[in-house]
Motif scaffolding. Structure first.
Motif, PDB file in Angstrom:
ATOM      1  N   THR A 142       0.842  -1.194   0.000  1.00 44.07           N
ATOM      2  CA  THR A 142       0.000   0.000   0.000  1.00 44.07           C
ATOM      3  C   THR A 142       0.875   1.241   0.000  1.00 44.07           C
ATOM      4  O   THR A 142       2.022   1.200   0.464  1.00 44.07           O
ATOM      5  N   ASN A 143       0.338   2.320  -0.504  1.00 45.56           N
ATOM      6  CA  ASN A 143       0.995   3.619  -0.427  1.00 45.56           C
ATOM      7  C   ASN A 143      -0.077   4.635  -0.034  1.00 45.56           C
ATOM      8  O   ASN A 143      -0.747   5.204  -0.892  1.00 45.56           O
ATOM      9  N   PRO A 144      -0.279   4.812   1.283  1.00 42.00           N
ATOM     10  CA  PRO A 144      -1.324   5.725   1.752  1.00 42.00           C
ATOM     11  C   PRO A 144      -1.094   7.161   1.274  1.00 42.00           C
ATOM     12  O   PRO A 144       0.047   7.613   1.135  1.00 42.00           O
ATOM     13  N   ASN A 145      -2.194   7.861   1.043  1.00 43.61           N
ATOM     14  CA  ASN A 145      -2.161   9.251   0.600  1.00 43.61           C
ATOM     15  C   ASN A 145      -3.053  10.048   1.565  1.00 43.61           C
ATOM     16  O   ASN A 145      -4.274  10.099   1.388  1.00 43.61           O
ATOM     17  N   PRO A 146      -2.459  10.635   2.625  1.00 39.58           N
ATOM     18  CA  PRO A 146      -3.256  11.328   3.646  1.00 39.58           C
ATOM     19  C   PRO A 146      -4.122  12.468   3.102  1.00 39.58           C
ATOM     20  O   PRO A 146      -5.266  12.638   3.539  1.00 39.58           O
ATOM     21  N   GLU A 147      -3.600  13.244   2.164  1.00 38.90           N
ATOM     22  CA  GLU A 147      -4.375  14.359   1.607  1.00 38.90           C
ATOM     23  C   GLU A 147      -5.594  13.840   0.841  1.00 38.90           C
ATOM     24  O   GLU A 147      -6.699  14.366   0.979  1.00 38.90           O
ATOM     25  N   LEU A 148      -5.383  12.813   0.039  1.00 35.47           N
ATOM     26  CA  LEU A 148      -6.483  12.221  -0.704  1.00 35.47           C
ATOM     27  C   LEU A 148      -7.507  11.612   0.258  1.00 35.47           C
ATOM     28  O   LEU A 148      -8.714  11.756   0.055  1.00 35.47           O
ATOM     29  N   THR A 149      -7.025  10.969   1.316  1.00 34.70           N
ATOM     30  CA  THR A 149      -7.924  10.388   2.316  1.00 34.70           C
ATOM     31  C   THR A 149      -8.843  11.468   2.885  1.00 34.70           C
ATOM     32  O   THR A 149     -10.067  11.286   2.928  1.00 34.70           O
ATOM     33  N   ASP A 150      -8.265  12.587   3.306  1.00 42.18           N
ATOM     34  CA  ASP A 150      -9.063  13.679   3.882  1.00 42.18           C
ATOM     35  C   ASP A 150     -10.085  14.209   2.893  1.00 42.18           C
ATOM     36  O   ASP A 150     -11.257  14.413   3.234  1.00 42.18           O
ATOM     37  N   THR A 151      -9.666  14.407   1.651  1.00 46.57           N
ATOM     38  CA  THR A 151     -10.565  14.923   0.610  1.00 46.57           C
ATOM     39  C   THR A 151     -11.737  13.978   0.380  1.00 46.57           C
ATOM     40  O   THR A 151     -12.893  14.399   0.335  1.00 46.57           O
ATOM     41  N   LEU A 152     -11.442  12.695   0.223  1.00 48.19           N
ATOM     42  CA  LEU A 152     -12.488  11.722  -0.078  1.00 48.19           C
ATOM     43  C   LEU A 152     -13.446  11.528   1.098  1.00 48.19           C
ATOM     44  O   LEU A 152     -14.664  11.455   0.897  1.00 48.19           O
ATOM     45  N   ILE A 153     -12.914  11.462   2.307  1.00 47.42           N
ATOM     46  CA  ILE A 153     -13.773  11.295   3.489  1.00 47.42           C
ATOM     47  C   ILE A 153     -14.659  12.531   3.671  1.00 47.42           C
ATOM     48  O   ILE A 153     -15.862  12.406   3.925  1.00 47.42           O
ATOM     49  N   ASP A 154     -14.086  13.723   3.535  1.00 49.82           N
ATOM     50  CA  ASP A 154     -14.881  14.952   3.673  1.00 49.82           C
ATOM     51  C   ASP A 154     -15.999  15.002   2.640  1.00 49.82           C
ATOM     52  O   ASP A 154     -17.141  15.326   2.966  1.00 49.82           O
ATOM     53  N   ARG A 155     -15.675  14.661   1.404  1.00 50.18           N
ATOM     54  CA  ARG A 155     -16.683  14.675   0.338  1.00 50.18           C
ATOM     55  C   ARG A 155     -17.771  13.634   0.604  1.00 50.18           C
ATOM     56  O   ARG A 155     -18.954  13.897   0.463  1.00 50.18           O
ATOM     57  N   PHE A 156     -17.349  12.450   1.017  1.00 53.49           N
ATOM     58  CA  PHE A 156     -18.291  11.365   1.298  1.00 53.49           C
ATOM     59  C   PHE A 156     -19.225  11.742   2.439  1.00 53.49           C
ATOM     60  O   PHE A 156     -20.441  11.569   2.345  1.00 53.49           O
ATOM     61  N   LEU A 157     -18.668  12.255   3.517  1.00 59.04           N
ATOM     62  CA  LEU A 157     -19.484  12.586   4.685  1.00 59.04           C
ATOM     63  C   LEU A 157     -20.332  13.847   4.496  1.00 59.04           C
ATOM     64  O   LEU A 157     -21.204  14.119   5.312  1.00 59.04           O
ATOM     65  N   SER A 158     -20.081  14.574   3.422  1.00 57.85           N
ATOM     66  CA  SER A 158     -20.894  15.779   3.160  1.00 57.85           C
ATOM     67  C   SER A 158     -22.273  15.428   2.592  1.00 57.85           C
ATOM     68  O   SER A 158     -23.145  16.287   2.534  1.00 57.85           O
ATOM     69  N   THR A 159     -22.468  14.174   2.203  1.00 58.61           N
ATOM     70  CA  THR A 159     -23.755  13.775   1.675  1.00 58.61           C
ATOM     71  C   THR A 159     -24.636  13.230   2.801  1.00 58.61           C
ATOM     72  O   THR A 159     -24.209  12.351   3.555  1.00 58.61           O
ATOM     73  N   PRO A 160     -25.842  13.746   2.951  1.00 58.37           N
ATOM     74  CA  PRO A 160     -26.718  13.283   4.024  1.00 58.37           C
ATOM     75  C   PRO A 160     -26.993  11.780   3.986  1.00 58.37           C
ATOM     76  O   PRO A 160     -27.048  11.137   5.031  1.00 58.37           O
ATOM     77  N   SER A 161     -27.118  11.210   2.794  1.00 54.02           N
ATOM     78  CA  SER A 161     -27.416   9.783   2.719  1.00 54.02           C
ATOM     79  C   SER A 161     -26.272   8.943   3.276  1.00 54.02           C
ATOM     80  O   SER A 161     -26.495   7.932   3.952  1.00 54.02           O
ATOM     81  N   ALA A 162     -25.026   9.352   3.033  1.00 48.91           N
ATOM     82  CA  ALA A 162     -23.887   8.610   3.560  1.00 48.91           C
ATOM     83  C   ALA A 162     -23.855   8.678   5.081  1.00 48.91           C
ATOM     84  O   ALA A 162     -23.670   7.660   5.756  1.00 48.91           O
ATOM     85  N   ARG A 163     -24.074   9.867   5.628  1.00 52.11           N
ATOM     86  CA  ARG A 163     -24.077  10.011   7.095  1.00 52.11           C
ATOM     87  C   ARG A 163     -25.206   9.183   7.711  1.00 52.11           C
ATOM     88  O   ARG A 163     -25.026   8.525   8.733  1.00 52.11           O
ATOM     89  N   ASP A 164     -26.373   9.194   7.088  1.00 59.07           N
ATOM     90  CA  ASP A 164     -27.503   8.417   7.602  1.00 59.07           C
ATOM     91  C   ASP A 164     -27.206   6.921   7.576  1.00 59.07           C
ATOM     92  O   ASP A 164     -27.504   6.204   8.530  1.00 59.07           O
ATOM     93  N   LEU A 165     -26.650   6.429   6.473  1.00 57.77           N
ATOM     94  CA  LEU A 165     -26.379   5.000   6.355  1.00 57.77           C
ATOM     95  C   LEU A 165     -25.298   4.545   7.338  1.00 57.77           C
ATOM     96  O   LEU A 165     -25.400   3.453   7.897  1.00 57.77           O
ATOM     97  N   ILE A 166     -24.291   5.360   7.554  1.00 52.82           N
ATOM     98  CA  ILE A 166     -23.254   4.997   8.522  1.00 52.82           C
ATOM     99  C   ILE A 166     -23.848   4.937   9.926  1.00 52.82           C
ATOM    100  O   ILE A 166     -23.581   4.022  10.689  1.00 52.82           O
ATOM    101  N   GLY A 167     -24.689   5.913  10.261  1.00 56.86           N
ATOM    102  CA  GLY A 167     -25.324   5.951  11.575  1.00 56.86           C
ATOM    103  C   GLY A 167     -26.286   4.807  11.761  1.00 56.86           C
ATOM    104  O   GLY A 167     -26.443   4.272  12.845  1.00 56.86           O
TER     105      GLY A 167
END
Length: 167
Positions: A142-167
């Motif tokens: 693996t070659n982790p990319n911290p900046e990409l991780t933050d971007t993708l998680i922020d974008r993903f969690l910005s959608t109400p449906s994603a937050r609802d499904l995780i909860g």
């Protein structure tokens, strides 16, 4: 250290829950984000295991030939991660867990690779030192990319449906 961080039955249960729910998300073409986010959440909250979703380049030896299977994109004869090519997995202090691994056969079918249907729960110490060291089926890097991780998680969690499904 145990080979598996969580029992196989718990791994399968987490996979089945995530796999069953992910179809409710619009644009689930990057299912790894959902698998890793929910997987990390469940490890933290239900299993008491400190875990994070991590994005980057992910590669493994697919078979005895050996053929390389990877999530990323080729750039100047290297495999790198970007918003166009990446994977996301769960990482703990001792293990890398990929709850999406049972659907790797479908993910790599269009590339002509035959991947066996397996779980992925490996110790960090078993990771290969680089891509050239991927020689036996199951070897991974693996070659982790911290900046990409933050971007993708922020974008993903910005959608109400994603937050609802995780909860």
């Amino acid at each position: 250290m145990s080979r598996f961080l969580i029992p196989i039955s718990d791994y399968n249960r987490v996979y089945q829950v995530i796999h069953g729910v992910r179809g409710a998300l619009e644009g689930s073409e990057k299912s790894c984000i959902f698998f890793a986010s929910v997987g990390a959440y469940l490890l933290n909250t239900k299993f008491g295991i400190k875990a994070s979703a991590v994005a980057g380049m992910f590669a493994f030896c697919a078979n005895d030939i050996p053929e390389l299977a990877y999530f990323g994109e080729e750039e100047d004869e290297h495999i790198v991660s970007s918003e166009r090519g990446f994977h996301m997995w769960v990482q703990t202090e001792t293990h890398i867990i990929d709850f999406m691994a049972p659907i790797f056969p479908e993910a790599f079918a269009e590339r002509g690779l035959t991947i066996p249907r397996k779980m992925f729960q490996r110790t960090l110490s078993s990771e290969s030192e680089n891509l050239n060291a991927l020689r036996a089926p199951g070897d991974f890097f693996t070659n982790p990319n911290p900046e990409l991780t933050d971007t993708l998680i922020d974008r993903f969690l910005s959608t109400p449906s994603a937050r609802d499904l995780i909860g």
